[in-house]
Design a protein around this motif. Structure first.
Motif, PDB file in Angstrom:
ATOM      1  N   ASN A   1       0.857  -1.181   0.000  1.00 51.77           N
ATOM      2  CA  ASN A   1       0.000   0.000   0.000  1.00 51.77           C
ATOM      3  C   ASN A   1       0.899   1.239   0.000  1.00 51.77           C
ATOM      4  N   THR A   2       0.654   2.158  -0.926  1.00 50.39           N
ATOM      5  CA  THR A   2       1.435   3.391  -0.985  1.00 50.39           C
ATOM      6  C   THR A   2       0.578   4.562  -0.542  1.00 50.39           C
ATOM      7  N   SER A   3       1.222   5.569   0.037  1.00 52.76           N
ATOM      8  CA  SER A   3       0.516   6.758   0.518  1.00 52.76           C
ATOM      9  C   SER A   3       1.038   7.997  -0.203  1.00 52.76           C
ATOM     10  N   ARG A   4       0.108   8.865  -0.610  1.00 54.83           N
ATOM     11  CA  ARG A   4       0.455  10.115  -1.274  1.00 54.83           C
ATOM     12  C   ARG A   4      -0.494  11.209  -0.803  1.00 54.83           C
ATOM     13  N   LYS A   5      -0.096  12.445  -1.011  1.00 54.75           N
ATOM     14  CA  LYS A   5      -1.000  13.549  -0.707  1.00 54.75           C
ATOM     15  C   LYS A   5      -0.822  14.648  -1.752  1.00 54.75           C
ATOM     16  N   SER A   6      -1.886  15.381  -1.939  1.00 55.11           N
ATOM     17  CA  SER A   6      -1.842  16.496  -2.880  1.00 55.11           C
ATOM     18  C   SER A   6      -1.191  17.703  -2.224  1.00 55.11           C
ATOM     19  N   VAL A   7      -0.490  18.477  -3.017  1.00 55.04           N
ATOM     20  CA  VAL A   7       0.156  19.692  -2.542  1.00 55.04           C
ATOM     21  C   VAL A   7      -0.455  20.867  -3.302  1.00 55.04           C
ATOM     22  N   VAL A   8      -0.986  21.820  -2.543  1.00 53.96           N
ATOM     23  CA  VAL A   8      -1.649  22.971  -3.164  1.00 53.96           C
ATOM     24  C   VAL A   8      -0.662  23.737  -4.048  1.00 53.96           C
ATOM     25  N   GLY A   9      -1.102  24.032  -5.247  1.00 56.48           N
ATOM     26  CA  GLY A   9      -0.288  24.821  -6.155  1.00 56.48           C
ATOM     27  C   GLY A   9       0.714  24.038  -6.957  1.00 56.48           C
ATOM     28  N   LYS A  10       0.782  22.704  -6.725  1.00 59.81           N
ATOM     29  CA  LYS A  10       1.720  21.874  -7.469  1.00 59.81           C
ATOM     30  C   LYS A  10       0.967  20.756  -8.167  1.00 59.81           C
ATOM     31  N   PRO A  11       1.412  20.388  -9.344  1.00 56.98           N
ATOM     32  CA  PRO A  11       0.743  19.300 -10.057  1.00 56.98           C
ATOM     33  C   PRO A  11       1.011  17.956  -9.394  1.00 56.98           C
ATOM     34  N   GLY A  12       0.067  17.031  -9.564  1.00 57.16           N
ATOM     35  CA  GLY A  12       0.269  15.675  -9.068  1.00 57.16           C
ATOM     36  C   GLY A  12       0.202  15.564  -7.560  1.00 57.16           C
ATOM     37  N   THR A  13       0.963  14.623  -7.007  1.00 58.20           N
ATOM     38  CA  THR A  13       0.956  14.345  -5.569  1.00 58.20           C
ATOM     39  C   THR A  13       2.376  14.213  -5.055  1.00 58.20           C
ATOM     40  N   LYS A  14       2.496  14.171  -3.728  1.00 58.26           N
ATOM     41  CA  LYS A  14       3.778  13.951  -3.070  1.00 58.26           C
ATOM     42  C   LYS A  14       3.778  12.558  -2.446  1.00 58.26           C
ATOM     43  N   PHE A  15       4.822  11.773  -2.737  1.00 61.02           N
ATOM     44  CA  PHE A  15       4.929  10.424  -2.184  1.00 61.02           C
ATOM     45  C   PHE A  15       5.275  10.500  -0.698  1.00 61.02           C
ATOM     46  N   LEU A  16       4.506   9.770   0.131  1.00 60.66           N
ATOM     47  CA  LEU A  16       4.735   9.774   1.579  1.00 60.66           C
ATOM     48  C   LEU A  16       5.424   8.504   2.068  1.00 60.66           C
ATOM     49  N   GLY A  17       5.094   7.383   1.465  1.00 63.21           N
ATOM     50  CA  GLY A  17       5.696   6.133   1.920  1.00 63.21           C
ATOM     51  C   GLY A  17       4.938   4.928   1.412  1.00 63.21           C
ATOM     52  N   SER A  18       5.438   3.755   1.773  1.00 64.23           N
ATOM     53  CA  SER A  18       4.792   2.504   1.384  1.00 64.23           C
ATOM     54  C   SER A  18       4.838   1.526   2.551  1.00 64.23           C
ATOM     55  N   ARG A  19       3.938   0.569   2.534  1.00 58.04           N
ATOM     56  CA  ARG A  19       3.872  -0.428   3.605  1.00 58.04           C
ATOM     57  C   ARG A  19       3.451  -1.766   3.020  1.00 58.04           C
ATOM     58  N   MET A  20       4.184  -2.822   3.400  1.00 56.96           N
ATOM     59  CA  MET A  20       3.816  -4.160   2.974  1.00 56.96           C
ATOM     60  C   MET A  20       2.612  -4.638   3.779  1.00 56.96           C
ATOM     61  N   LEU A  21       1.645  -5.224   3.097  1.00 58.13           N
ATOM     62  CA  LEU A  21       0.425  -5.709   3.728  1.00 58.13           C
ATOM     63  C   LEU A  21       0.487  -7.217   3.918  1.00 58.13           C
ATOM     64  N   GLU A  22      -0.464  -7.753   4.673  1.00 56.26           N
ATOM     65  CA  GLU A  22      -0.557  -9.202   4.762  1.00 56.26           C
ATOM     66  C   GLU A  22      -0.853  -9.776   3.383  1.00 56.26           C
ATOM     67  N   ARG A  23      -0.436 -11.015   3.183  1.00 57.98           N
ATOM     68  CA  ARG A  23      -0.613 -11.653   1.885  1.00 57.98           C
ATOM     69  C   ARG A  23      -1.809 -12.610   1.948  1.00 57.98           C
ATOM     70  N   ASN A  24      -2.826 -12.343   1.142  1.00 59.96           N
ATOM     71  CA  ASN A  24      -3.975 -13.232   1.038  1.00 59.96           C
ATOM     72  C   ASN A  24      -3.774 -14.167  -0.146  1.00 59.96           C
ATOM     73  N   ILE A  25      -3.824 -15.454   0.136  1.00 56.56           N
ATOM     74  CA  ILE A  25      -3.523 -16.477  -0.860  1.00 56.56           C
ATOM     75  C   ILE A  25      -4.763 -17.338  -1.088  1.00 56.56           C
ATOM     76  N   THR A  26      -5.147 -17.489  -2.334  1.00 57.23           N
ATOM     77  CA  THR A  26      -6.249 -18.366  -2.696  1.00 57.23           C
ATOM     78  C   THR A  26      -5.688 -19.577  -3.427  1.00 57.23           C
ATOM     79  N   LEU A  27      -5.862 -20.763  -2.841  1.00 55.69           N
ATOM     80  CA  LEU A  27      -5.382 -21.993  -3.459  1.00 55.69           C
ATOM     81  C   LEU A  27      -6.575 -22.824  -3.927  1.00 55.69           C
ATOM     82  N   PRO A  28      -6.764 -22.990  -5.234  1.00 57.24           N
ATOM     83  CA  PRO A  28      -7.785 -23.904  -5.726  1.00 57.24           C
ATOM     84  C   PRO A  28      -7.217 -25.318  -5.750  1.00 57.24           C
ATOM     85  N   VAL A  29      -7.760 -26.217  -4.959  1.00 60.26           N
ATOM     86  CA  VAL A  29      -7.209 -27.568  -4.850  1.00 60.26           C
ATOM     87  C   VAL A  29      -8.244 -28.612  -5.234  1.00 60.26           C
TER      88      VAL A  29
END
Length: 374
Positions: A47-75
């Motif tokens: 999951n990545t986090s960003r925020k808008s900055v007034v007066g500037k185009p686009g967004t500012k990168f704040l950080g990232s975080r690894m999430l739990e891994r959901n695994i689907t196994l068809p057996v």
């Protein structure tokens, strides 16, 4: 053939049972992964986090975080008879639990074995339309979650053994071929006062160190540099962490670090009862090595603490090293033969006990994928 069948996939259940789900060992196995994508086993969810900055185009990168891994196994669970099907169906379900982790392993020719711990996140979902007892086959979708989403492989080890003389000459080898930073763990035996490295590999500074409290004989220690866990644990439950004096490890080993040697040291005078500059401790270590090499290591280790204390005090009087200038008024009385001998007794009991302490570094390999990225 699906991507999954290009790798050997094995589940080791909470009950110790082993299930070969894909690969050559799964041919004819009672439980197999059905034709499907490998997407849930590949890149770690982020999951990545960003925020808008007034007066500037686009967004500012704040950080990232690894999430739990959901695994689907068809057996597919199957058997040659009703009894064989029922045994496989019940056995595979008992291998998985909501609370206790099972282990999912992937073996590939190019990357070897990597594994991840998983728990059930939902009940088995039956995919068929008919009673599986009719043809002894049942298709399920198994939903798993890996709270730690990273794949692991074998832990790398390197160690330094203190021989009684190599006080400031020790090294251990580190490397990190993975794509994830590694926080080193240390296993330290006693008696010794260890000086451990905290290298800033990315910044190119390998000189930073932490001085640990003295470990009396029998007090072996595990040091974990990961800032999210307890840093120092002692086999005798001594509160050594409280003696760290505000020291903390700052630097993990960055991804794709090539093998390098980093320094490990042993303090030659840990219990002298007064402050001595690092230059002074190195000076004593060098003098002891020279003396032991001149007299022979075996003879050196047979000295009594009183004999070695007298020799060390004589060095100070005869050689007057540069590092002691400006400290003589209060430091010279402390560096008496009696005080040094008492410190040796407190530290090791006898000179012969100096050698043998070991510092082992452990680097737990973690990966965002079950293969590749080397």
């Amino acid at each position: 053939m699906s991507e999954l069948n290009l790798a050997a996939v094995t589940l080791t259940g909470v009950d110790g049972s082993v299930w070969h789900l894909a690969g050559s060992d799964a041919w004819g196995a009672p439980v197999q992964v059905r034709e499907s994508s490998l997407g849930d086993l590949l890149d770690v969810p982020v999951n990545t986090s960003r925020k808008s900055v007034v007066g500037k185009p686009g967004t500012k990168f704040l950080g990232s975080r690894m999430l739990e891994r959901n695994i689907t196994l068809p057996v597919l669970v199957q058997g040659s008879s009703l009894e064989a099907f029922a045994e496989a169906d019940s056995g595979f379900r008992k291998a998985l639990d909501y609370e206790e982790p099972a282990r999912l392993s992937v073996m590939t020719e190019e990357s070897g074995e990597r594994w991840i711990d998983v728990r059930l996140s939902e009940q088995f979902s039956f995919e068929g339309e008919y009673d599986p007892h009719l043809d002894f086959r049942a298709a399920y979708t198994v939903s798993l979650v890996a709270d730690d989403p990273l794949w692991r492989s074998e832990t790398a080890h390197s160690e330094f053994v203190f021989n009684g003389l190599n006080w400031y000459e020790g090294t251990v080898r580190i490397s990190n071929p993975t794509d994830v930073p590694v926080w080193p763990k240390w296993v330290l035996t006693s008696p010794a006062k260890w000086i451990l490295p905290d290298p800033d590999v990315k910044g190119g500074d390998l000189s930073r160190t932490l001085v640990l409290p003295f470990q009396p004989l029998g007090h072996d220690v595990v040091v974990d540099s990961d800032p999210t866990v307890e840093m120092v644990t002692d086999t005798k439950n001594a509160l050594l962490w409280a003696q760290m004096g505000g020291q903390f490890f700052n630097f993990p080993i960055p991804p794709r670090t090539q093998p390098i040697d980093i320094p490990v040291a042993v303090d030659p005078l840990p219990l002298l009862g007064t402050w001595i500059p690092d230059e002074g401790r190195r000076w004593f270590a060098a003098r002891m090595k020279e003396f032991a090499e001149a007299t022979g290591l075996d003879e050196f280790l047979m000295l009594t603490p009183q004999q070695l204390g007298a020799v060390m005090a004589q060095w100070i009087r005869d050689l007057t090293p540069d590092w002691i200038e400006g400290l003589t008024d209060w430091l010279l009385p402390v560096l008496s033969a009696e005080n040094i001998a008492n410190a040796i007794v407190q530290q090791w009991g006898s000179v012969s006990n100096m050698a043998g302490a070991t510092a082992q570094i452990r680097l737990e390999r973690q990966w965002t994928r079950p293969w590749g990225l080397e």
